[in-house]
Design an enzyme around this catalytic site. Structure first.
Site, PDB file in Angstrom:
ATOM      1  N   ASP B  93     -70.319 -15.664 -17.827  1.00  0.00           N
ATOM      2  CA  ASP B  93     -71.063 -16.822 -17.842  1.00  0.00           C
ATOM      3  C   ASP B  93     -70.463 -17.936 -17.378  1.00  0.00           C
ATOM      4  O   ASP B  93     -69.107 -17.828 -16.942  1.00  0.00           O
ATOM      5  CB  ASP B  93     -71.614 -16.961 -19.216  1.00  0.00           C
ATOM      6  CG  ASP B  93     -70.621 -17.252 -20.192  1.00  0.00           C
ATOM      7  OD1 ASP B  93     -69.436 -17.345 -19.651  1.00  0.00           O
ATOM      8  OD2 ASP B  93     -70.677 -17.230 -21.528  1.00  0.00           O
ATOM      9  N   ASP B 272     -78.104  -9.069 -21.972  1.00  0.00           N
ATOM     10  CA  ASP B 272     -76.691  -9.054 -22.740  1.00  0.00           C
ATOM     11  C   ASP B 272     -77.067  -9.770 -24.071  1.00  0.00           C
ATOM     12  O   ASP B 272     -78.028 -10.483 -24.116  1.00  0.00           O
ATOM     13  CB  ASP B 272     -75.689  -9.814 -21.945  1.00  0.00           C
ATOM     14  CG  ASP B 272     -75.867 -11.310 -22.306  1.00  0.00           C
ATOM     15  OD1 ASP B 272     -76.817 -12.011 -21.869  1.00  0.00           O
ATOM     16  OD2 ASP B 272     -75.110 -11.930 -23.100  1.00  0.00           O
TER      17      ASP B 272
END
Lengths: 377, 377
Positions: B93, B272
């Protein structure tokens, strides 16, 4: 009938290599037994114990298992082997040591020990008979007589009084075992425990009483409770002289890698200790090169394998820098890796010790390796 | 040149089955990606992730990795793959989300975010360029544009302002990537992120801007932040209509097993979430039969396998009663077993979903299975 213990070779000194035979398989001695307190060797999967660590026998703690999961669950499961899915041998302690070290309050009597659970404060009673009954329900292959373990230092008169109580309790344990069958169809072997603190005369008396009980194996308790290392070695050396040569000798709760080699040199065949797992969870690794503190800045940029001489997959799979990072970041995986490493190392240590006993150069090897094992890396 | 994404089959609705190609291997979509926050999927060994859980790609968190082990160690290790010994694909991320949720204090500006570390209080600055630089150093196969993630609920004007900032930041991310080479010899793919809170008109604008940036894949952020499930489904459904059909769509931070199936049904290819591992550590297991709370009295005497339909060895090796005992006794192994189980289940869930997409009966199957997955056992 298969005998319980077989000596393959006695070295020039007192060290011996042999085999123990249980209904759950053969154990090579000298052996180290990982401690699985509450039906789990902390952070380690059962298949890792068997396949990666090469454990041949593990320990269960009677006090802990009695409180959790309790004997109803244990018996309905069909014993500890089935409950935790471990089909190799198990040894249980008598519960005595934990009653003295963990229970909130306790009251000693000739009958036994009344105590308050450290978990929920409930009252319980352990007697020699109760300890035997619980260990039958757990179903360990080797189980221990109920004893009183004296602290260190211990007044002579108190040590003597406690030792005599342990001897009287032993008789009650043996009587109970003779009158009660095994529960799960396999043989359970009772080991009595030598006590007597650090007093040579008491230890001699205790060793003789324990030898006379004619059990298939014998244990030495009351050591590794805070006494200097030299005292531990001296008492072990004296006691093994009085214990039968043809029966296995189990030194309870010992110790560091060097303690293990030194006491094997004094005729010890079996050892257990929480040190490899407890210290692992704090980031301390034992290796053939010495002791590593994984939290050390030193490993921050060391991308070499965790332990080049390690026998477990974690030693090759993870780097020192990575394991340090896990400890600094307080990640569970650090504890898991270190526990597998330390236990695999301890099992490798006794395996290599055994090879040197068989080869005939154990003492020479021990002398050369002990200073290296003690090094701080 | 190998294309990045290939669609194998689109079902009667919006669900698709495909493949992602990275330099660390092929990924079957739809896919669930376990979260490895600080270079470790909590309590799980890397070989377990690969062999038992069948993970095809895992996530790393830029914010956490930047603080620990830090970028000097990361670069010297040769990137995250080598540092943690994971040779399959990794996605990172941008660090934005954690700066907003974890950092002690933060100060937003057009330039980026100044923040104070939650670990030692030290000051740091994340900008679009800095986030790109860090993600290059980590070396993820797929990396995310630096965005601002709005909380829920969020005022319309604030959501719009934040979305526009995210769009301006995206341009700077793309410029930086065009001007800077990869570090480790393999390709890194940038995904931009659609924002716009729960406002349909903003989401449409954002999806169009993101689509125009012409990256190889696109993500939907700002969901699963507290909004009702129906809102999450509605926005996902709307956004996937505006995102390119021929590129993978990643829904960030979602969710429960039923969330996963529902959003796959809305055209999502990648997901996720920390839920399978976080809930596992609290004793909550997801199964094909529903949700189990392992601390429940109900399992105390249930010696049947942990999960008869489970695909991982823990499901057959350990019983419900044993795993309950581990949770009640607060043993690490309970967390480890539950984490492996839940991740293996999530990977099995998307695998079976994929099979139904290929078979053509995905929606029918989803309708029948979702109520079962939600059951409390």
């Amino acid at each position: 009938m298969q005998q319980f213990f077989e000596i393959e070779k006695v070295s020039e000194g007192k060290a011996r290599a042999g085999h123990l035979y249980t209904d759950h398989g053969r154990i090579e001695t000298p052996i180290f037994m990982p401690v699985g307190t509450v039906a789990s060797v902390k952070t380690v999967h059962q298949h890792e114990l068997k396949d990666d660590i090469k454990a041949q026998i593990i320990l269960g703690n009677t006090y802990h298992l009695y409180l959790r999961p309790g004997m109803e669950v244990m018996q309905n499961a069909g014993g500890l082997h089935k409950f935790m899915n471990w089909d190799l041998p198990i040894l249980t302690d008598s519960g005595g040591y934990q009653v003295f070290s963990l229970a909130k309050t306790r009251k000693m009597s000739e009958e036994g020990v009344k105590f308050k659970s450290h978990i929920d404060g409930s009252f319980h009673m352990f007697s020699p008979e109760k300890s035997m009954e619980i260990q039958r329900q757990i179903g360990a292959d080797i189980f221990m007589a109920f004893d009183e373990c004296t602290p260190y230092p211990c007044d002579y008169r108190l040590a003597k009084k406690s030792m005599n109580l342990t001897h009287r309790w032993l008789k009650r344990c043996i009587t109970w075992c003779n009158e009660n069958e095994e529960l799960y169809g396999y043989k359970q072997h009772l080991f009595p425990i030598v006590q007597g603190s650090c007093y040579s005369d008491l230890r001699k008396i205790s060793a003789e009483v324990i030898a006379e009980s004619n059990c298939v194996g014998n244990a030495i308790g009351g050591l590794s409770v805070g006494e200097p290392e030299d005292e531990m070695y001296r008492i072990t050396d004296e006691v093994t002289d009085f214990l039968p040569k043809d029966k296995p000798r189990y030194l309870m709760g010992v110790g560091t890698p060097w303690n293990i080699l030194e006491t094997i040199g004094l005729g010890i065949d079996m050892l257990d200790c929480v040190m490899p797992t407890r210290n692992a969870r704090n980031g301390m690794l034992f290796t053939w090169n010495g002791v590593m503190n994984m939290k050390n800045e030193k490993w921050k940029q060391d991308f070499s394998p965790l332990d080049e001489f390690g026998t477990s997959y974690v030693d090759a799979e993870y780097s020192k820098a990575y394991v340090r990072h896990l400890f600094i970041s307080r990640e569970y995986l650090g504890k898991q890796i270190a526990s597998i490493h330390n236990l695999a190392f301890y099992l490798d240590l006794v395996k290599v010790a055994r090879e040197h006993i068989l080869k005939g150069d154990f003492y020479e090897w021990k002398k050369s390796i002990v200073p290296i094992l003690k090094q701080r890396l």
